[in-house]
Enzyme design. Structure first.
Site, short mmCIF file in Angstrom:
data_model
loop_
_atom_site.label_atom_id
_atom_site.label_comp_id
_atom_site.label_asym_id
_atom_site.label_seq_id
_atom_site.Cartn_x
_atom_site.Cartn_y
_atom_site.Cartn_z
N THR A 54 37.06 0.51 77.79
CA THR A 54 36.33 1.07 76.67
C THR A 54 35.05 1.58 77.30
OG1 THR A 54 35.53 -1.22 76.49
CG2 THR A 54 36.70 -0.09 74.64
N ASP A 92 40.72 -3.98 82.98
CA ASP A 92 41.80 -2.91 82.30
C ASP A 92 42.37 -2.23 83.37
OD1 ASP A 92 42.62 -3.48 79.45
OD2 ASP A 92 40.65 -2.49 78.83
N LYS A 122 44.53 -6.67 82.46
CA LYS A 122 44.84 -6.39 81.31
C LYS A 122 45.64 -5.34 81.15
CE LYS A 122 42.36 -5.79 77.48
NZ LYS A 122 42.83 -4.26 76.94
N GLU A 124 47.67 -2.35 78.22
CA GLU A 124 48.19 -2.16 76.88
C GLU A 124 49.65 -2.22 76.78
OE1 GLU A 124 46.47 0.98 74.63
OE2 GLU A 124 44.30 0.46 75.33
N GLU A 187 44.86 -6.37 68.62
CA GLU A 187 43.76 -5.75 68.24
C GLU A 187 44.03 -5.17 66.87
OE1 GLU A 187 42.06 -2.84 70.76
OE2 GLU A 187 40.96 -1.89 69.38
O1 KIV Z 1 38.75 -2.01 76.60
C1 KIV Z 1 38.28 -2.58 75.93
O2 KIV Z 1 37.07 -3.14 75.74
C2 KIV Z 1 39.48 -3.59 75.33
C3 KIV Z 1 38.99 -4.40 74.09
C4 KIV Z 1 38.65 -3.58 72.91
C5 KIV Z 1 39.79 -5.54 73.76
O3 KIV Z 1 40.49 -3.53 75.45
#
Ligand code: KIV
Length: 270
Positions: A54, A92, A122, A124, A187
């Site tokens: 994000t 991420d 993390k 997806e 989510e």
């Molecule tokens: O990128 C992010 O901030 C996220 C959260 C919304 C879980 O993946």
């Protein structure tokens, strides 16, 4: 050789994060993207900090999470880890750094861990990413999965919508857990489904728009602080109105510069 003692980290570890589920202690997770915010969030006692993709939207001003690059994620994650002393730091994997095969995913996630000092990544995906998750885990890289609404698939999903395919959600959650993920973000899914998944799998579920029966919650820091402009999703609770505070301060500064009230004698030298 340096005689300096190695800097010890008292950050929450991945096994401690996982153990919270059995202990019945909820996990609080927030995003952060730079040193001062990460320091504030860490010192306020959050369990884990996610350097989320994000970043692309709330820091870089893009309209999706797709543009942010691996190098940019690493640049920001390194600032965050430098600020954090107690929270687990997760970064991420940006689009498409986990989608080019297991080998490439290990190279990219390996760079994240080596160059930032973060403890986990993390990505997806659920069943579709099971091979990548298990490849990373076998390489010693802890992975948090992310299912339900997957913002990196915004074009394929046709927007940011609640995901209601019950069978697919259960299958994705189970596949991610079986592949060795240590946690999973749920989510934008119905709260009953999130509760069912939370009971079904042995790893912590971290909800965002998934109700209060998950093992933990995550929010985008800028959204919950009231820093985000434009649309704020229904699942966000705004705990502060920082935009107003900053605007008021800047407006007052401009006025005082005009009027000559700033700098006052207490800010001046003789
Ligand atoms: O990128 C992010 O901030 C996220 C959260 C919304 C879980 O993946």
């Amino acid at each position: 050789m340096s005689t300096q003692p190695a800097k010890r980290s008292a950050r929450l570890t991945v096994p401690q994060f996982v153990a919270r589920k059995a202990e019945g202690k909820k996990l609080s997770v927030l995003t952060a993207y730079d040193y001062p915010m990460a320091q504030l969030v860490d010192q306020a006692g959050v369990d884990a900090i996610l350097v989320g993709d994000t970043l692309s939207m709330v820091v870089q001003g893009h309209d999706s999470t797709i543009p942010v690059t691996l190098d940019e994620m690493i640049y920001h994650a390194e600032m965050v880890t430098r600020a954090v002393s107690t929270a687990l730091v997760i970064v991420d994997m940006p689009f498409p750094s986990n989608l080019l095969g297991v080998h490439e995913a290990i190279r990219n996630a390996g760079r994240i861990l080596k160059e930032t000092g973060a403890q986990a990544v993390k990505l997806e995906g659920g069943a579709d990413q099971a091979e990548v998750i298990s490849g990373l885990v076998n390489a010693g890289i802890p992975v948090m999965a992310h299912i339900g609404l997957r913002p990196q698939l915004v074009h394929q999903m046709g927007g940011y919508k609640v995901q209601r395919d019950h069978e697919r959600l259960l299958n994705d959650a189970q596949a991610a857990a079986d592949a060795g993920a240590f946690g999973i973000v749920l989510e934008c899914i119905p709260k009953e489904y999130a509760a069912e998944i939370t009971k079904l799998i042995p790893i912590p579920t971290i909800g965002i728009g998934a109700g209060n029966e998950c093992d933990g919650q995550v929010l985008v820091l800028n959204d919950m602080l009231g820093l985000t402009t434009g649309h704020v999703p229904k699942f966000v609770k705004q705990y502060a109105t920082i935009r107003d505070t900053i605007s008021d301060a800047v407006r007052q500064y401009c006025e005082e510069v005009q009027s000559g009230d700033f700098p006052g004698p207490e800010h001046s030298f003789r």
